[in-house]
Design an enzyme around this catalytic site. Structure first.
Site, short mmCIF file in Angstrom:
data_model
loop_
_atom_site.label_atom_id
_atom_site.label_comp_id
_atom_site.label_asym_id
_atom_site.label_seq_id
_atom_site.Cartn_x
_atom_site.Cartn_y
_atom_site.Cartn_z
CD GLU A 132 -2.88 -1.37 1.99
OE1 GLU A 132 -4.45 -1.50 2.19
OE2 GLU A 132 -2.87 -0.11 3.76
CD GLU B 16 -4.66 -5.59 2.86
OE1 GLU B 16 -5.62 -4.60 3.28
OE2 GLU B 16 -3.10 -5.51 3.56
#
Length: 630
Positions: A192, A267
């Site tokens: 991320e 995710e």
């Protein structure tokens, strides 16, 4: 040479040269596992050239007792998963510079091999930064002791430390990639990153490092929806986090991947994590089953974060903090996450609902395995402590300094530090701690006079001082370093600036390091009958178990502290909630005698410790154990 060859009878020995030369097709070593190919198709992943849809769930090996890994993996299969995902945690594997640990619960290679034995593929996430509600986002504390080092950058000192660590990880895991016969399908580069920065040169250097150390299979990046463009490295597959809308997934991936797929939600959140002082986060399965169904129906791959959270044991929880205008939010020890598999590894209604959706997309002729029965749990008889030891009576040798030293300066990662100074008493004075991180128990001449809590932005209290020289003790707890955002590099712990009393800076300190990296013990000669004290205390007791079975410590009547069972640090408890129990895995109990040790900060008079057969994760007690003046 194998035992089978050694045990051959005399006539057979004449054939040994032929056998060893391969003349009869026998080998002294087992044949290697066949290698596979795992590549990117225009729309789907291709395993050995055939379309493959990953239905994956995240679970983290350090958050599960090693003895329970296989049971959790079997549960993953039973829900219909064909893949599992896991981070690799730098601070678990290199707790001090150059000291690597891949043993016991840190044996990630054994975990990956076990997944393969259970018929599961693996997505590996060894980026040095993991977030994961984990202390410092996975970074080892000692990086902060290197002047000028900047994580998540091309700063040379960081890159050098990163390279050494990644080399150690690759020795463990690179041979387990799918193209070498292992189960690892893909390896994630960074984590991320788009939520943190957009330096493509930095991402490219990450990719190069991964390749240099031996990760020669499929690499990818992952970012939340709004950050995909910033965090994606051209040439790598951009996975998307936090969405189950196929049209959105397709658009984002194609926009950053030459108009092509395949499509992977790295995710997908079936709920959320918890932090101290806020309610337990739960979301009904019915809110998520339509989204899961839509992604699978579209032929896209998905990884649910978390499939099974487990427990963040010891002092490894992280924290959130967004600056002076926000609250510091340390996460609780339970990582239940309201996941399909609960903290103890049992199926939940969410597990069964997701399983029903996944079953629709199973290959023909491959029915789901039966769901294993829930593990039994019991409420053991309550324990009654009869001995204790004041924490102030068992301090190590101190380190002296004119001003307070941080945990980092003391080369201490986690736990507690006791700061002690002698001050001149008389009257009531204001005690102020500049940049306390994170929680302090303040004592005058060994008696607790108050607490300070960074969560509540508390940094001062009025203290009554008797006349004459006064011993001022400040016990500071590291409640968890920030694991996300721009404050990763402002993560020092302890008293990070100064202490003043009545407006005058206090000097001449002694620091007593209390990392509690081992369970505290009470020697027979030091343990004594419970005595009245308001200082933090350590208790220990032996108890018998007829048959090891899951159980839960009920800490609702206690204050704040840490518990160890048979040397295993179960995590923190705190009466403010929402977590009021600590999970005790059956795997960590023994038939016969067991031991429990408790460090209690606020209620040294508490002597009874009950058990329950279930967890309590949503019981808030606002205002309990948070006052600045006792």
């Amino acid at each position: 040479m194998s035992a089978a060859i050694i045990s051959f009878h005399r006539p057979m020995r004449r054939l040994l040269p032929l056998l060893l030369a391969g003349g009869l097709g026998l080998s002294a070593t087992p044949a290697p596992t066949p290698a596979h190919t795992f590549t990117l198709g225009a729309e789907q992943f291709l395993l050995d050239g055939k379309p493959f849809q990953m239905i994956s769930g995240e679970l983290h090996y350090p958050r599960i007792p090693r003895e329970a890994w296989r049971q959790r993996l079997k549960m993953a299969k039973a829900m219909g998963l064909n893949t599992v995902g896991t981070y690799v945690f730098w601070n678990a594997h290199e707790p001090q510079p150059g000291q690597y640990d891949f043993t016991g619960n840190n044996d990630v290679a054994a975990f990956v091999k076990m997944a393969q034995e259970e018929g599961l593929w693996v997505v590996l996430r060894p980026s040095p930064y993991v977030c994961a509600e984990w202390e410092f986002g996975g970074y080892p504390y000692w990086l902060q002791n290197i002047a000028g080092l900047k994580v998540r950058s091309q700063e040379p000192q960081y890159v050098a430390a990163y390279r050494r660590y990644l080399q150690a990880v690759a020795k463990q895991l690179a041979p387990l990639q799918v193209n070498h016969g292992g189960p690892i399908l893909m390896v994630q580069v960074e984590n991320e990153y788009g939520s943190y920065g957009s330096d493509k040169a930095y991402l490219a250097s990450n990719k190069k490092l991964f390749e240099e150390v031996g990760f020669d299979g499929l690499l990818y990046t992952c970012d939340p929806v709004r950050d995909v463009a910033a965090g994606h490295l051209p040439g790598l597959l951009p996975a998307v986090n936090g969405t189950d809308k196929p049209s959105q997934i397709r658009k984002l991936v194609q926009a950053n991947h030459g108009g092509k797929g395949p499509y992977y939600v790295a995710e997908w959140y079936p709920a959320w994590f918890d932090w101290w002082g806020t309610k337990h986060h739960t979301v009904p399965a019915r809110n998520y089953t339509p989204g899961l169904d839509s992604v699978l129906r579209a032929g896209m791959s998905i990884n649910m974060y978390m499939f099974h959270g487990g427990t963040t044991r010891g002092f490894m929880n992280g924290a959130n903090y967004k600056g002076d205008s926000s609250h510091y939010e340390p996460q609780i020890s339970s990582y239940d996450y309201d996941a399909p598999l609960d903290e103890a590894g049992n199926a939940t209604p969410k597990f069964l609902a997701f399983r029903e959706v996944i079953a629709k997309y199973r290959p023909a002729g491959q029915p789901l395995p039966a769901v294993p029965a829930a593990k039994p749990s019991v409420a053991l008889p309550a324990l009654q402590f009869t001995q204790n030891s004041s924490l102030l009576d068992r301090l190590p040798a101190p380190v002296a300094s004119a001003t307070p030293l941080t945990f980092e300066a003391l080369k201490q990662a986690y736990g507690f530090v006791l700061y002690r100074a002698t001050v001149t008493g008389g009257g009531t004075q204001k005690l102020k701690i500049s940049d306390l991180r994170d929680y302090a128990v303040v004592m005058v001449n060994g008696k607790r006079v108050g607490t300070l809590d960074r969560r509540l932005r508390q940094d001062a209290l009025e203290v009554a001082l008797p006349a004459g020289p006064v011993q001022l003790d400040i016990l500071v707890e590291n409640l968890g370093r920030v694991n996300f955002g721009e404050y990763l590099l402002q993560n020092n712990k302890g008293i990070t600036k100064s202490v003043s009393l009545g407006g005058t800076e206090v000097k001449s300190w002694k620091m007593f390091g209390l990392p509690f990296d081992q369970a505290p013990t009470l020697a027979k000669t030091s343990g004594r009958a419970l005595t009245a004290t308001s200082a933090p205390t350590i208790r220990s007791i032996a108890f018998n178990v007829d048959k090891p079975v899951d159980t839960y410590l009920d800490l609702r009547t206690w204050g704040k502290g840490v518990v160890w069972v048979n040397g295993h640090n179960l995590g923190r408890y705190w009466a403010i909630g929402p977590q009021q129990t600590l999970y005790v895995p059956a795997e960590w109990l023994k038939k016969g005698q067991n031991t429990i040790a408790v460090l209690e900060l606020l209620k040294p008079e508490q002597t009874k410790l009950p058990f329950l057969d279930h967890a309590i994760l949503n019981d808030l007690q606002p205002g309990v154990a948070t006052t600045t003046n006792d």
